[in-house]
Design a protein around this motif. Structure first.
Motif, PDB file in Angstrom:
ATOM      1  N   ASP A 167       0.850  -1.193   0.000  1.00 55.41           N
ATOM      2  CA  ASP A 167       0.000   0.000   0.000  1.00 55.41           C
ATOM      3  C   ASP A 167       0.888   1.246   0.000  1.00 55.41           C
ATOM      4  O   ASP A 167       1.660   1.445   0.950  1.00 55.41           O
ATOM      5  N   ARG A 169       0.234   4.203   0.718  1.00 52.93           N
ATOM      6  CA  ARG A 169      -0.012   5.046   1.888  1.00 52.93           C
ATOM      7  C   ARG A 169       0.741   4.525   3.103  1.00 52.93           C
ATOM      8  O   ARG A 169       1.222   5.315   3.930  1.00 52.93           O
ATOM      9  N   ASN A 170       0.847   3.195   3.239  1.00 56.49           N
ATOM     10  CA  ASN A 170       1.648   2.637   4.329  1.00 56.49           C
ATOM     11  C   ASN A 170       3.116   3.005   4.158  1.00 56.49           C
ATOM     12  O   ASN A 170       3.809   3.298   5.132  1.00 56.49           O
ATOM     13  N   GLY A 172       4.202   5.687   2.708  1.00 59.17           N
ATOM     14  CA  GLY A 172       4.294   7.091   3.086  1.00 59.17           C
ATOM     15  C   GLY A 172       4.346   7.280   4.590  1.00 59.17           C
ATOM     16  O   GLY A 172       5.086   8.125   5.104  1.00 59.17           O
ATOM     17  N   GLY A 199      -0.079   9.080  -3.671  1.00 57.78           N
ATOM     18  CA  GLY A 199      -0.586   8.656  -2.368  1.00 57.78           C
ATOM     19  C   GLY A 199       0.512   8.553  -1.328  1.00 57.78           C
ATOM     20  O   GLY A 199       0.306   8.870  -0.146  1.00 57.78           O
ATOM     21  N   THR A 200       1.701   8.115  -1.741  1.00 52.04           N
ATOM     22  CA  THR A 200       2.841   8.040  -0.828  1.00 52.04           C
ATOM     23  C   THR A 200       3.255   9.437  -0.384  1.00 52.04           C
ATOM     24  O   THR A 200       3.547   9.671   0.799  1.00 52.04           O
ATOM     25  N   LYS A 202       1.386  12.112  -0.176  1.00 43.98           N
ATOM     26  CA  LYS A 202       0.391  12.666   0.746  1.00 43.98           C
ATOM     27  C   LYS A 202       0.541  12.063   2.135  1.00 43.98           C
ATOM     28  O   LYS A 202       0.496  12.770   3.133  1.00 43.98           O
ATOM     29  N   ALA A 203       0.698  10.728   2.202  1.00 41.92           N
ATOM     30  CA  ALA A 203       0.821  10.061   3.500  1.00 41.92           C
ATOM     31  C   ALA A 203       2.106  10.447   4.222  1.00 41.92           C
ATOM     32  O   ALA A 203       2.160  10.425   5.452  1.00 41.92           O
ATOM     33  N   SER A 204       3.123  10.813   3.466  1.00 42.96           N
ATOM     34  CA  SER A 204       4.400  11.200   4.093  1.00 42.96           C
ATOM     35  C   SER A 204       4.384  12.623   4.617  1.00 42.96           C
ATOM     36  O   SER A 204       5.333  13.050   5.274  1.00 42.96           O
TER      37      SER A 204
END
Length: 307
Positions: A167, A169-170, A172, A199-200, A202-204
């Motif tokens: 994933d 996001r994970n 990130g 997505g990475t 944003k999550a980071s």
């Protein structure tokens, strides 16, 4: 004296006199560009509509292995991406009559991202028929670091290796934890694993701008290379003989290996690690999200490294 050819049933006008000549030239140029890997906006076969916020599949590549530009589409996803500092290279919009689109245009302008007007047909082709809501943000391909370069970013180096995290996001969240607790970089496998996408980013929370991510063709082999370079390699695993608070060797060159929430570490990767360490969980949860587990482990490691 040469006979002058009369216009008749077999008469062929010059190329410049044929109105369809330019269209054929454009089609030929687009076809040649496709062969060389250059992205062109042209007709494509229609595909089923996808939810807003999806563009080119994560990790999509052109022929030859080069990363292809990613598209973030939809009003809310584009605004959120721009707020999070996702590195856009162009913002395509149909019109700025919508409030969210006007906000995206303003955010793109503040970051000097080129604004390009595009019609519905053009956006449909760019997004392969997905629901774009009249807006698309093109994100530049991420430039991965070399795994060996991470050894030179700190003394002693602290590296996080991801095994089986799919994933973005994970990933990130792992990068964000790495930035918070002083890790010098993150390593991910090239295949069957999450890469750096919008997505990475944003999550980071923008920390990808300071913490490099490297790719390796074989994670177990890369861990052995780190061991040969003097690093101690510890894997996060519930079966660990010690807890993350007892990692005494974490004060030196250190690699922390994190697995996926469902499967954990792969067999070869777990066997390559010098030690397996667990996180005590007196509650009722069976496992932790990769980003959360990384944050807890890195906190204990940072506490030791700070003395």
């Amino acid at each position: 004296m040469a006979k002058r050819r009369k216009k008749g049933p077999s008469y062929t006008p010059k190329a410049e006199d044929r109105h369809w000549h330019g269209k054929r030239q454009a089609a030929r140029a687009a076809k040649n560009a496709a062969r060389t890997g250059t992205r062109t906006i042209g007709p494509r076969s229609a595909r089923p509509a996808e939810p807003a916020g999806t563009g080119r599949p994560a990790g999509a590549r052109r022929a030859g292995g080069a990363e292809a530009p990613e598209l973030v589409i939809g009003r809310n996803p584009v605004v959120e991406a721009l707020r999070a500092g996702v590195p856009g290279t162009a913002l395509y919009v149909m019109s700025d009559t919508d409030e969210r689109i006007r906000e995206a245009v303003t955010l793109a302008g503040d970051r000097n991202i080129p604004l390009l007007q595009a019609g519905k047909g053009e956006l449909d082709r760019m997004t392969d028929g997905a629901v774009h809501q009249g807006i698309a943000l093109q994100v530049r391909p991420y430039r991965y670091a070399h795994p060996d370069d991470l050894l030179e970013r700190g003394t002693p180096p602290l590296i996080v290796a991801c095994d089986g995290i799919t994933d973005p996001r994970n990933l990130g969240a792992v990068v964000r934890s790495a930035a918070a607790f002083g890790a010098h970089g993150v390593v991910v496998p090239e295949r069957r694993a999450a890469g750096v996408t919008a997505g990475t980013w944003k999550a980071s929370a923008g920390t990808l701008a300071t913490v490099p991510v490297a790719q390796t063709t074989n994670l177990a082999r890369q861990l052995k290379a780190y061991q040969q370079a003097g690093c101690f390699v510890a894997g996060l695993d519930a079966r660990g003989d010690v807890t993350v608070a007892d990692l005494e060797l974490a004060t030196g060159p250190f690699v922390l290996v994190v697995g996926s929430e469902g499967k954990g570490l792969g067999r070869l990767v777990a066997e390559t690690c010098d030690l397996l360490a667990g996180i005590p969980m007196p509650g009722h949860a069976e496992s932790l999200n990769a980003g959360v587990a990384t944050g807890i482990a890195l906190y204990e490691i940072a506490r030791r490294r700070m003395g």
